[in-house]
Structures are given as C-alpha cells and as structure tokens.
Design a protein around this motif. Structure first.
Motif, short mmCIF file in Angstrom:
data_model
loop_
_atom_site.label_atom_id
_atom_site.label_comp_id
_atom_site.label_asym_id
_atom_site.label_seq_id
_atom_site.Cartn_x
_atom_site.Cartn_y
_atom_site.Cartn_z
N LEU A 1 31.63 11.43 0.80
CA LEU A 1 30.51 10.69 1.39
C LEU A 1 30.08 9.51 0.52
O LEU A 1 29.13 8.80 0.85
N GLY A 2 30.73 9.35 -0.64
CA GLY A 2 30.48 8.17 -1.46
C GLY A 2 29.47 8.36 -2.57
O GLY A 2 29.03 7.39 -3.19
N PHE A 3 29.06 9.61 -2.84
CA PHE A 3 28.13 9.83 -3.94
C PHE A 3 28.84 9.64 -5.28
O PHE A 3 30.02 10.01 -5.42
N ASP A 4 28.12 9.14 -6.26
CA ASP A 4 28.69 8.95 -7.59
C ASP A 4 28.39 10.20 -8.42
O ASP A 4 27.25 10.45 -8.83
N LEU A 5 29.42 10.99 -8.67
CA LEU A 5 29.22 12.27 -9.37
C LEU A 5 28.94 12.07 -10.86
O LEU A 5 28.37 12.94 -11.50
N THR A 6 29.34 10.90 -11.40
CA THR A 6 29.08 10.67 -12.82
C THR A 6 27.58 10.68 -13.09
O THR A 6 27.10 11.31 -14.03
N GLY A 7 26.86 10.00 -12.22
CA GLY A 7 25.40 9.98 -12.35
C GLY A 7 24.81 11.36 -12.15
O GLY A 7 23.89 11.78 -12.86
N LEU A 8 25.38 12.07 -11.20
CA LEU A 8 24.88 13.43 -10.90
C LEU A 8 25.06 14.35 -12.11
O LEU A 8 24.16 15.10 -12.47
N LEU A 9 26.25 14.23 -12.75
CA LEU A 9 26.52 15.06 -13.91
C LEU A 9 25.61 14.67 -15.08
O LEU A 9 25.19 15.52 -15.87
N ALA A 10 25.31 13.35 -15.19
CA ALA A 10 24.44 12.91 -16.28
C ALA A 10 23.04 13.50 -16.14
O ALA A 10 22.40 13.88 -17.13
N THR A 11 22.59 13.59 -14.89
CA THR A 11 21.24 14.15 -14.70
C THR A 11 21.26 15.67 -14.74
O THR A 11 20.22 16.31 -14.83
N ALA A 12 22.46 16.25 -14.68
CA ALA A 12 22.56 17.72 -14.64
C ALA A 12 22.00 18.35 -15.92
O ALA A 12 21.35 19.40 -15.88
N GLY A 13 22.24 17.68 -17.07
CA GLY A 13 21.74 18.20 -18.34
C GLY A 13 20.23 18.31 -18.32
O GLY A 13 19.64 19.33 -18.69
N ILE A 14 19.60 17.22 -17.86
CA ILE A 14 18.12 17.22 -17.80
C ILE A 14 17.65 18.27 -16.82
O ILE A 14 16.72 19.03 -17.07
N LEU A 15 18.35 18.35 -15.70
CA LEU A 15 17.98 19.33 -14.67
C LEU A 15 18.10 20.75 -15.21
O LEU A 15 17.26 21.61 -14.93
N THR A 16 19.14 20.98 -16.01
CA THR A 16 19.35 22.32 -16.56
C THR A 16 18.16 22.77 -17.40
O THR A 16 17.69 23.90 -17.28
N VAL A 17 17.67 21.84 -18.24
CA VAL A 17 16.51 22.18 -19.09
C VAL A 17 15.30 22.48 -18.21
O VAL A 17 14.60 23.48 -18.40
N ALA A 18 15.10 21.60 -17.22
CA ALA A 18 13.94 21.79 -16.34
C ALA A 18 14.04 23.11 -15.58
O ALA A 18 13.08 23.89 -15.51
N ILE A 19 15.24 23.37 -15.05
CA ILE A 19 15.43 24.60 -14.28
C ILE A 19 15.30 25.81 -15.21
O ILE A 19 14.74 26.84 -14.85
#
Lengths: 282, 270
Positions: free
Chosen positions: A77-95
C-alpha cells in the motif's frame, strides 16, 4: 455516480487497481496458506510433542506469519516501513510502561513453558481453585473447574503462588483421619483397618497402606489411614472405603464418637448440681 | 462339564435364550435377541465350577448390568476365548526368596484367566468384550513416581501342580528363573508381563507358554523370554491363543522387588 459511465477496461489496468488486487490476494492467499501450514505443523508434531507444545508452536507460526502478511500489505500500500521501525523503539518504551502487567504475565508465561510444572489435561490446584488445565497461553492459563466453571489465571499468579499438580504422578495416597472412642481396643482398630485395605480391590497392595495411631484427641483416639490408589480411582475409592469403614466398625461394635466435652469446675467450688429426671412413661 | 476343552468351544444360541457360563467364581450371562447380543457378569463364592447351560429368562437376576451390542441380524455362533489379564501381575511370594549366584529354579504360577466373548458371523468374529474370571486387587510395581499399574496375586506359586491346586478359571504358567549374575538374587515379589504368551488348553488345566526370566546383571532389570513351544507338563494341548515368542526387549524393566535390590533402588531416588 453512474456505474455505466465508468470505463471498466481502463480501470482494471490502472496501477492502483492492480495494487489493490495484489493486497487482496496477499490477505486471502496468505491467510489460507498460514492456516494450512500451522495445521500441517500440528499434525507433524503430534507424535513428538505434547499438546501444550503443539499448540504453542502452532500459535507461534501463525502469529509470525500474520505479522509478515500485515507488513507485506503495508509495503504494497506504499507505507514506508523504515519510518515505522524507527518509531517502534519509542513505541516499545511507551507500551512497556502502559503494559507492565501484561509483560510480567508474558515473561511468567515463558518461564512456565520452560519449566513445565503441568500440562494440558492435568488437574491442578492454585490457591483455592481446583480444575483441569484447558490451555496454557503466553498471558494466562485457562482452567475448567470440577463444577464446570471457566477460570482464567494470569501467569504471574501461577509463578507467585504455590501450584499443586494433583495428577502429576500415576499413583496417590488418600489420607483419612478416623477417630474411635477411648474405650476401644486400639490394636483391634489397627487390625480392622489393615483388613479393610487388603480387601478393597482399588487399594494398591504396594506401596503398603499407612495405618498410624496418630494421637490422643479431645474426644477420640485418632488414627491416620492412608491408602495408595491409581489416580483415576479417587472418587470410586473414597465412596467405597468410607462406606466400608462405617459398616465394618458397626459390625465390630467399634464406636466412632461425636465430640464430647466434660466440664470440670475445679476444687475451689462445689460440683455443678445435676438432677436426673425419669420420664413419666417409665 | 467333563473337561475344559468343552468350555472353550463354539456354541449356538437361538433367539430369546439366555446362557449361563460358570467358570470358577465367574457367572457370565449371555442373551441373544432378534437385534442384539448382550452379556453381564457377577462373581460367586465357589472356585471349582465349570459348566455352561441354557437357563429360563425368569431365573436371570434383575440387578445385572448388561452390556449390549446391536446387530441387524445377530449371529448365532458364540465363542469364548481365554485371555491374559489386561495388566501385568505382581506375584507375592509367601516369604523372601534368595537364589544364589549361578543357580536356577522352575516353579508354577497360577493367575485368573480373562474371558473374551466373541460372536461369529460366518466370515468374521466380532469381539463383544473381555471379562475377568475373578476380581483382582490393584497394585503398583515401581516407585511412587514411576512404575507399572498391575494386579496383585498373593501366594499363587508352587513347584508342582498338586500344591498349586489351580481351579478351572486359572492359567498355569511355568516359570524358569536363572540367576546368571555374580551375586545372590533376593526378592519378595516379581512382576510378570504376559502380553505375548500363548494359551493352551489341556483336559484339566489352561496353560500359558513357559516364561524364562534371566538375571544377568544385579543392577539391571531382568529379561523375560517367552518360549514358542507349549509347556511339557501336560500332553495333547490344544492351542487357543498363538504366542508371539520373542525376547521382550521393550520390557527390560524392573522385574524383581521386595529384596535388597529394591531397597537400594528406593533409597537412590530419594
């Protein structure tokens, strides 16, 4: 919009439509393949692993595949997974902060899976809950109690609290506490209990029964009668043995007393006045 | 009934008839209807009975718990077959036994037979069920955490038939025991796993194929070998169940107990 005005031939050849088709094919085909693969894996593992491990491996394969499908769809669908993975670290801490309990259960679940204190189908007691283990998952175990209630117990509780696996070993001992009146012959009681154990076909002849003159109780001579049995015979044996003890004691004239209390007033006072009255019809 | 062979043969049963088979303490009731076969059993006191007779339906006890098999056209042919009990048996010797190193002995063991009920449709036999001829006590052979669920037999061994006194419902098993190890073999009980033994019928007794127990290493389980030939104690035996004679390599487990070896074994697991 008038559907007749749409140029279907041109639409089918647009890149967006082709992309949508690929996404639909990935979702439908991927999910079907995933179900087939996880089913095939559980069939292959059926002889080599317990139900517990089979379910776990099947779920692991299924959810890993599901994540792969979702990522493929996002890329399509054209999403950029690099950006998604970059935010994953921050999300992991928050979650992590938000889901401390879940993470604790998850880690406890991993310990339970490694340690294997029980398996699916075992009868376990956790705190006051007694039931058959229905499933062992990463966050909780599910138990069906003997009166057919569904209980979900978080894995953290399973790690923190003592868990008794009732059916881990093939044989068990059933301990009965039996009291007889002080006037009875303790030796005869021991003999009768031994004969009862020998005569009952559900009582294992070996290991030998435990027959113990346990203590001088408040109202009775107290015996411990422990018989070994095959674990599936619990209810049948208990019913039968209790009835046989009562019937045999009745035949032998051995009294099973109810609690007696003798009040003693001490020497400083006079005895309690007791008046015995005869009934009028005698 | 004159001899055992007549008990273990085919017989016919017509519609709405009841058959009572008495074998030692076993009372086996068999009934055939227009769409079923059913059977039930009870245990009596007598150990010596051996007969089969058709009985009127009004003498059948009301309290029987029947097991019923349904057929479109129930076969008329009935066959009773002897069978080994469905679990291994643990034989308790009357007192502890010591077999010195290099010595061997032979003795007889009697165990209650199980009765397999079959009906014959002409082309094939249909098994209706298997019943024990005597109610046996449970026992365990091994440690509290690992072992085998068995039946217990007390004092069923003797060097000869006269003192063994087997009933019509007993299988007599000739057992050979050889201690090929370098230390005396002490035991108070031993476990017989007879799943592969053949069964033979003589005029007076049921026999199993002989079992040879060999103890080579005092710290390893004994090996059991089922011999292929029928026992020599009674002539003209009729083979009822074929033996699958072979060394029980999968059953190389603890065979003896109650002596010093078991004590060592139990201490070592604590």
């Amino acid at each position: 919009m008038n559907l007749a005005t749409i140029d279907w031939a041109a639409l089918w050849q647009t890149p967006e439509f082709i992309r949508l088709l690929r996404v639909a094919a990935t979702i439908i085909g991927g999910t079907a393949v995933l179900y087939l693969v996880s089913f095939a894996i559980s069939r292959v593992l059926i002889r080599r692993y317990s139900v517990h491990y089979r379910i776990l491996i099947r779920k692991l394969v299924f959810y890993t595949g599901l994540v792969a499908i979702v990522l493929s769809v996002l890329v399509e669908l054209g999403f950029d997974l690099t950006g998604l993975l970059a935010t994953a670290g921050i999300l992991t801490v928050a979650i992590g902060f938000a889901a401390q309990t879940s993470l604790s259960n998850l880690i406890s679940g991993l310990f339970l899976i490694g340690e294997r204190p029980f398996q699916i189908g075992d009868l376990v007691r956790v705190n006051d809950i007694l039931g058959v283990v229905e499933s062992i998952d990463l966050l909780s175990i599910k138990i069906r109690t003997l009166d057919n209630l569904f209980v979900r117990i978080p894995n953290e509780s399973m790690i923190k609290n003592p868990v008794t696996n009732v059916t881990r070993y093939p044989i068990r001992r059933m301990d009965l506490d039996i009291g007889v009146a002080y006037k009875e012959d303790a030796g005869r009681v021991l003999e009768v209990l031994k004969e009862l154990a020998e005569a009952n076909p559900l009582v294992l002849q070996h290991p030998e029964p435990l027959i113990l003159f346990n203590r001088f109780g408040d109202s009775a001579l107290e015996f411990k009668f422990g018989v070994w049995f095959e674990k599936s015979n619990f209810l049948a044996l208990r019913n039968r043995l209790m009835r046989e003890i009562k019937e045999r004691f009745d035949r032998e004239g051995i009294e099973i007393p109810f609690p007696h209390i003798t009040l003693y007033s001490g020497s400083a006072t006079d005895p309690f006045p007791v008046k015995v009255e005869q009934s009028s019809d005698r | 009934m004159r001899n055992l062979r007549q008990f273990w043969t085919h017989r016919r049963l017509h519609d709405d008839r009841v058959l009572l088979c008495r074998l030692g303490p076993l009372r086996l009731w068999l009934a055939r209807g227009d769409s079923f076969w059913r059977f039930a059993h009870t245990f009596g006191e007598s150990q010596e009975l051996l007969d089969i007779s058709a009985v009127p339906s009004d003498v059948v006890p009301d309290a029987l718990e029947w097991t019923q098999a349904l057929f479109k056209e129930p076969p008329q042919e009935l066959l009773l077959l002897p069978a080994i009990p469905d679990r291994p048996v643990v034989v308790q010797t009357p007192f502890p036994v010591v077999l010195p190193a290099g010595q061997s002995t032979r003795f007889l063991v009697r165990i209650p037979v199980s009765v397999e009920v079959r009906v014959e449709t002409g082309k094939e036999q249909v098994r209706l069920g298997t019943l024990p001829s005597e109610s046996l006590s449970d026992t365990w052979f091994g440690t509290p955490t690992e072992g085998t669920f068995c039946y217990a037999l007390s004092d069923p061994t003797s060097p000869d038939l006269e003192t063994l006194r087997p009933g019509p419902h007993h299988i007599v098993i000739p057992v050979g025991l050889r201690n090929a190890s370098s230390v005396p073999l002490e035991f108070g009980r031993f476990c017989l796993r007879l799943g592969h033994a053949g069964l033979y019928c003589g005029d007076r007794h049921l026999w199993s194929s002989p079992v040879e127990i060999l103890q080579e290493d005092p710290y390893k389980p004994a090996s059991l070998v089922y011999t292929k030939s029928p026992p020599g104690e009674e002539g003209d035996l009729l083979e009822l169940v074929k033996p699958s004679a072979r060394e029980e390599t999968t059953l190389r487990r603890l065979t003896f107990g109650g002596g010093s070896r078991e004590a060592i074994f139990e201490v070592s697991i604590r």
